[in-house]
Design a protein around this motif. Structure first.
Motif, PDB file in Angstrom:
ATOM      1  N   GLY A 162     -50.024  10.455 -26.320  1.00  0.00           N
ATOM      2  CA  GLY A 162     -49.062   9.842 -26.500  1.00  0.00           C
ATOM      3  C   GLY A 162     -48.127  10.181 -27.730  1.00  0.00           C
ATOM      4  O   GLY A 162     -46.911  10.035 -27.951  1.00  0.00           O
ATOM      5  N   THR A 163     -48.803  11.368 -28.506  1.00  0.00           N
ATOM      6  CA  THR A 163     -48.041  11.916 -29.430  1.00  0.00           C
ATOM      7  C   THR A 163     -47.335  13.009 -28.587  1.00  0.00           C
ATOM      8  O   THR A 163     -46.091  13.323 -29.284  1.00  0.00           O
ATOM      9  N   LEU A 164     -47.905  13.955 -27.872  1.00  0.00           N
ATOM     10  CA  LEU A 164     -47.377  15.238 -27.330  1.00  0.00           C
ATOM     11  C   LEU A 164     -46.281  14.939 -26.284  1.00  0.00           C
ATOM     12  O   LEU A 164     -45.276  15.567 -26.379  1.00  0.00           O
ATOM     13  N   ILE A 165     -46.491  13.720 -25.556  1.00  0.00           N
ATOM     14  CA  ILE A 165     -45.537  13.427 -24.372  1.00  0.00           C
ATOM     15  C   ILE A 165     -44.153  13.257 -24.654  1.00  0.00           C
ATOM     16  O   ILE A 165     -43.172  14.002 -24.380  1.00  0.00           O
ATOM     17  N   PRO A 166     -43.964  12.294 -25.866  1.00  0.00           N
ATOM     18  CA  PRO A 166     -42.587  12.057 -26.427  1.00  0.00           C
ATOM     19  C   PRO A 166     -41.906  13.189 -27.020  1.00  0.00           C
ATOM     20  O   PRO A 166     -40.510  13.595 -27.271  1.00  0.00           O
ATOM     21  N   LEU A 167     -42.834  14.456 -27.284  1.00  0.00           N
ATOM     22  CA  LEU A 167     -42.112  15.589 -28.282  1.00  0.00           C
ATOM     23  C   LEU A 167     -41.007  16.356 -27.401  1.00  0.00           C
ATOM     24  O   LEU A 167     -40.223  16.778 -27.843  1.00  0.00           O
ATOM     25  N   GLY A 168     -41.298  16.447 -26.096  1.00  0.00           N
ATOM     26  CA  GLY A 168     -40.518  17.100 -25.262  1.00  0.00           C
ATOM     27  C   GLY A 168     -39.021  16.429 -25.235  1.00  0.00           C
ATOM     28  O   GLY A 168     -38.076  17.251 -25.509  1.00  0.00           O
ATOM     29  N   PRO A 169     -38.855  15.273 -24.895  1.00  0.00           N
ATOM     30  CA  PRO A 169     -37.528  14.738 -25.044  1.00  0.00           C
ATOM     31  C   PRO A 169     -37.040  14.761 -26.411  1.00  0.00           C
ATOM     32  O   PRO A 169     -35.763  14.684 -26.446  1.00  0.00           O
ATOM     33  N   ALA A 170     -37.981  14.635 -27.355  1.00  0.00           N
ATOM     34  CA  ALA A 170     -37.445  14.673 -28.770  1.00  0.00           C
ATOM     35  C   ALA A 170     -36.910  16.021 -29.163  1.00  0.00           C
ATOM     36  O   ALA A 170     -35.794  16.030 -29.862  1.00  0.00           O
ATOM     37  N   LEU A 171     -37.335  17.273 -28.755  1.00  0.00           N
ATOM     38  CA  LEU A 171     -36.803  18.438 -28.741  1.00  0.00           C
ATOM     39  C   LEU A 171     -35.599  18.637 -28.017  1.00  0.00           C
ATOM     40  O   LEU A 171     -34.837  19.352 -28.595  1.00  0.00           O
ATOM     41  N   ILE A 172     -35.457  17.999 -26.865  1.00  0.00           N
ATOM     42  CA  ILE A 172     -34.432  18.112 -26.157  1.00  0.00           C
ATOM     43  C   ILE A 172     -33.211  17.490 -26.829  1.00  0.00           C
ATOM     44  O   ILE A 172     -32.070  18.108 -26.978  1.00  0.00           O
ATOM     45  N   GLY A 173     -33.588  16.407 -27.238  1.00  0.00           N
ATOM     46  CA  GLY A 173     -32.593  15.450 -28.119  1.00  0.00           C
ATOM     47  C   GLY A 173     -32.111  16.120 -29.408  1.00  0.00           C
ATOM     48  O   GLY A 173     -30.840  16.146 -29.694  1.00  0.00           O
ATOM     49  N   LEU A 174     -32.908  17.136 -29.968  1.00  0.00           N
ATOM     50  CA  LEU A 174     -32.625  17.691 -31.217  1.00  0.00           C
ATOM     51  C   LEU A 174     -31.895  18.862 -30.865  1.00  0.00           C
ATOM     52  O   LEU A 174     -30.796  18.978 -31.734  1.00  0.00           O
ATOM     53  N   SER A 175     -31.895  19.497 -29.797  1.00  0.00           N
ATOM     54  CA  SER A 175     -31.241  20.761 -29.355  1.00  0.00           C
ATOM     55  C   SER A 175     -29.691  20.376 -28.806  1.00  0.00           C
ATOM     56  O   SER A 175     -28.791  21.074 -29.323  1.00  0.00           O
ATOM     57  N   GLN A 176     -29.700  19.028 -28.514  1.00  0.00           N
ATOM     58  CA  GLN A 176     -28.260  18.664 -28.199  1.00  0.00           C
ATOM     59  C   GLN A 176     -27.492  17.670 -29.256  1.00  0.00           C
ATOM     60  O   GLN A 176     -26.508  17.125 -28.959  1.00  0.00           O
TER      61      GLN A 176
END
Length: 209
Positions: free
Chosen positions: A137-151
């Motif tokens: 549950g910690t690692l899965i949301p990190l993908g969308p979080a990093l995408i959001g950070l890049s955008q």
């Protein structure tokens, strides 16, 4: 699209699809942990390891068996007042003792050992699975979080980080409760099996005479 891109996209979609099941399982584990805690407190309130009562009862058994007074020995065994597991074992074993069925008593002790191990498994599994789910549950949301950070999408970043931190805390909370319950119960059941083995040793010693 290259094979690597296709594989990466497939894995990303698959891992993202696991987020909600993981969150649901973690929520269920919290409730399970609280139920297990309630059962633990109930069991703790009923524990009563009276060594003097055990010694008195075993002395009566020791004195009765050489004279073939199996009914008296059975009553002494049935009258033991100990922790639930030991008392339950003694009551069931008393019936076999009256019938002079010593192999059945030994088999019964093995069944109680299995029963104790089974009770430990419940909390042991929770203490192992909860951190794994928390990590997922910690690692899965990190993908969308990093995408959001890049955008530059700070809202998406914040939401996913909140999910990541929450699942970590929930997983560790459930695992912590289950781990403590497992360790304490393990000591309890060691004590219970020690008392059961002591009773068995007396029965085997006298039955062999």
């Amino acid at each position: 699209m290259s094979n690597m891109d296709l594989l990466s996209q497939t894995m990303y979609v698959f891992s993202s699809a696991l987020l909600y099941p993981v969150m649901i399982l973690l929520t269920l584990l919290v409730f399970v942990s609280l139920i297990q805690l309630g059962e633990f407190l109930s069991e703790y309130s009923k524990r009563n390891r009276d060594r003097s009562n055990l010694e008195i009862g075993c002395k009566k058994i020791r004195d009765s068996l050489p004279n073939s007074a199996f009914s008296e020995a059975s009553r002494a065994l049935e009258g033991l007042k100990q922790n639930y597991m030991v008392t339950s074992f003694a009551r069931e074993a008393a019936k076999y003792l009256e019938e002079r069925n010593f192999p059945a008593i030994e088999k019964l002790s093995e069944e109680y050992e299995i029963k104790m191990a089974k009770r430990l498994e419940n909390t042991k599994i929770s203490s192992t699975v909860a951190p794994m789910l928390g990590l997922m549950g910690t690692l899965i949301p990190l993908g969308p979080a990093l995408i959001g950070l890049s955008q530059g999408d700070l809202e998406t970043l914040a939401q996913n980080l909140m999910i990541a931190f929450a699942t970590t805390v929930v997983g560790l909370f459930s695992a912590g409760i289950a781990y403590v319950l497992t360790q304490v119960r393990r000591r309890w059941y060691w004590e219970d099996m020690s008392d059961i083995d002591y009773i068995l040793d007396i029965l085997e010693e006298k039955s062999g005479n």
